[in-house]
Design a protein around this motif. Sequence first.
Motif, mmCIF file in Angstrom:
data_model
loop_
_atom_site.group_PDB
_atom_site.id
_atom_site.type_symbol
_atom_site.label_atom_id
_atom_site.label_comp_id
_atom_site.label_asym_id
_atom_site.label_seq_id
_atom_site.Cartn_x
_atom_site.Cartn_y
_atom_site.Cartn_z
ATOM 1 N N GLN A 143 -4.678 -3.915 -5.201
ATOM 2 C CA GLN A 143 -4.565 -4.265 -6.615
ATOM 3 C C GLN A 143 -3.204 -4.858 -6.979
ATOM 4 N N ILE A 144 -2.232 -4.783 -6.084
ATOM 5 C CA ILE A 144 -0.864 -5.176 -6.424
ATOM 6 C C ILE A 144 -0.763 -6.684 -6.615
ATOM 7 N N GLN A 145 -0.175 -7.076 -7.741
ATOM 8 C CA GLN A 145 0.069 -8.482 -8.039
ATOM 9 C C GLN A 145 1.550 -8.837 -7.906
ATOM 10 N N THR A 146 2.427 -7.912 -8.282
ATOM 11 C CA THR A 146 3.872 -8.124 -8.204
ATOM 12 C C THR A 146 4.496 -6.966 -7.446
ATOM 13 N N TRP A 147 5.263 -7.279 -6.407
ATOM 14 C CA TRP A 147 5.866 -6.251 -5.565
ATOM 15 C C TRP A 147 7.234 -5.876 -6.101
ATOM 16 N N THR A 148 7.311 -4.724 -6.759
ATOM 17 C CA THR A 148 8.596 -4.159 -7.163
ATOM 18 C C THR A 148 8.965 -3.073 -6.151
ATOM 19 N N LEU A 149 10.120 -2.445 -6.339
ATOM 20 C CA LEU A 149 10.579 -1.460 -5.352
ATOM 21 C C LEU A 149 9.584 -0.328 -5.144
ATOM 22 N N ASN A 150 8.943 0.108 -6.212
ATOM 23 C CA ASN A 150 7.996 1.213 -6.075
ATOM 24 C C ASN A 150 6.844 0.831 -5.143
ATOM 25 N N GLU A 151 6.310 -0.395 -5.314
ATOM 26 C CA GLU A 151 5.221 -0.839 -4.453
ATOM 27 C C GLU A 151 5.709 -1.071 -3.019
ATOM 28 N N LEU A 152 6.914 -1.639 -2.884
ATOM 29 C CA LEU A 152 7.474 -1.862 -1.546
ATOM 30 C C LEU A 152 7.682 -0.534 -0.813
ATOM 31 N N ARG A 153 8.130 0.477 -1.550
ATOM 32 C CA ARG A 153 8.357 1.787 -0.933
ATOM 33 C C ARG A 153 7.030 2.430 -0.523
ATOM 34 N N PHE A 154 6.028 2.315 -1.376
ATOM 35 C CA PHE A 154 4.721 2.861 -1.036
ATOM 36 C C PHE A 154 4.185 2.186 0.227
ATOM 37 N N PHE A 155 4.314 0.867 0.292
ATOM 38 C CA PHE A 155 3.838 0.135 1.464
ATOM 39 C C PHE A 155 4.615 0.523 2.712
ATOM 40 N N ALA A 156 5.943 0.666 2.560
ATOM 41 C CA ALA A 156 6.778 1.060 3.704
ATOM 42 C C ALA A 156 6.350 2.404 4.269
ATOM 43 N N ASN A 157 5.970 3.326 3.386
ATOM 44 C CA ASN A 157 5.616 4.675 3.819
ATOM 45 C C ASN A 157 4.172 4.809 4.301
ATOM 46 N N THR A 158 3.366 3.775 4.065
ATOM 47 C CA THR A 158 1.968 3.828 4.508
ATOM 48 C C THR A 158 1.645 2.739 5.522
ATOM 49 N N LEU A 159 2.675 1.984 5.911
ATOM 50 C CA LEU A 159 2.498 0.835 6.788
ATOM 51 C C LEU A 159 1.793 1.196 8.085
ATOM 52 N N ASP A 160 2.193 2.306 8.680
ATOM 53 C CA ASP A 160 1.623 2.654 9.985
ATOM 54 C C ASP A 160 0.261 3.335 9.869
ATOM 55 N N PHE A 161 -0.285 3.402 8.645
ATOM 56 C CA PHE A 161 -1.650 3.915 8.472
ATOM 57 C C PHE A 161 -2.667 2.769 8.404
#
Length: 291
Positions: free
Chosen positions: A150-168
Amino acid sequence: MKTYGELIRELRIKKGIAQKNLYENIMSKSYAIRFEQGKHEISFYLIHSILNRLGMEVDEFLYIYNGYTEPKIEQFYSEYSLKGNANDIEGLKAMRNLYTRSPMTYQNQLWIAELNARIDQLTYFNQYGEFSKQAITAESLQTIHHYLDQIQTWTLNELRFFANTLDFIEYERKSEYFKSILPALDRYQNFQRGHPVICTLLINEIHEFIMANELAMADLFLVKLDAFSNTIETMFYRNAHLYYKGMLLIASGEPDLGRPLVKEAIQLYESLGYHHQAQLADTFFKNLLQR
């Protein structure tokens, strides 16, 4: 709880700044008095102007306003990172229990999914000595994928969520996310507070690229990690840069050059007390050598 105006009055007095000097050309004397009494609210633009005259960043002001505590999101990720990096499964379960008992907001659902996925992953690692996406439940993955889609604009919160779930996330799906993320990274080059989030994201992706033998992409992201980890505050990530520089050399067919760098980085993790990180790094190193 104090209003913003009441806190600014307290800070102004402690800094020895006269009311006239603080509010001149920002608001009238009568409005300033009522603002400091908590009887008026003002725009963020005006608060920012006032904080500039106080010599204070907005982040610090909000930290003081919240009773010298971090915002809830910062508290979550600080604790999540600490417990995850220490392989503290029981600590992660305690966090999950806390958020399970809290009102089930959308944000809490995301955090519970992150916690469940990390618990599953670490449990599998402790049993079999390797990470596996298959260890994570479909329910957790569905929640994570739905949010990222659902993400349209990547702010720090979204980048952090992605960083922490990347290996899933599966490699093909992850590549699609990165196409939209890359432009956002450069916009945060001069925002020092965001560098740890971006470094974490880059490290996780470099690891995936090396393990998938996408060495040109790993090299590209290693250059970006170099740019984002060049301050004292990002020293931990600088060691990760050293580690993955060595790993990339090994994967590129130059093990004699890469091994000393990898071993030096692992030893630094141990010396600094990051024992679980050292164990992970050593496991990945041995897996790469076997491959």
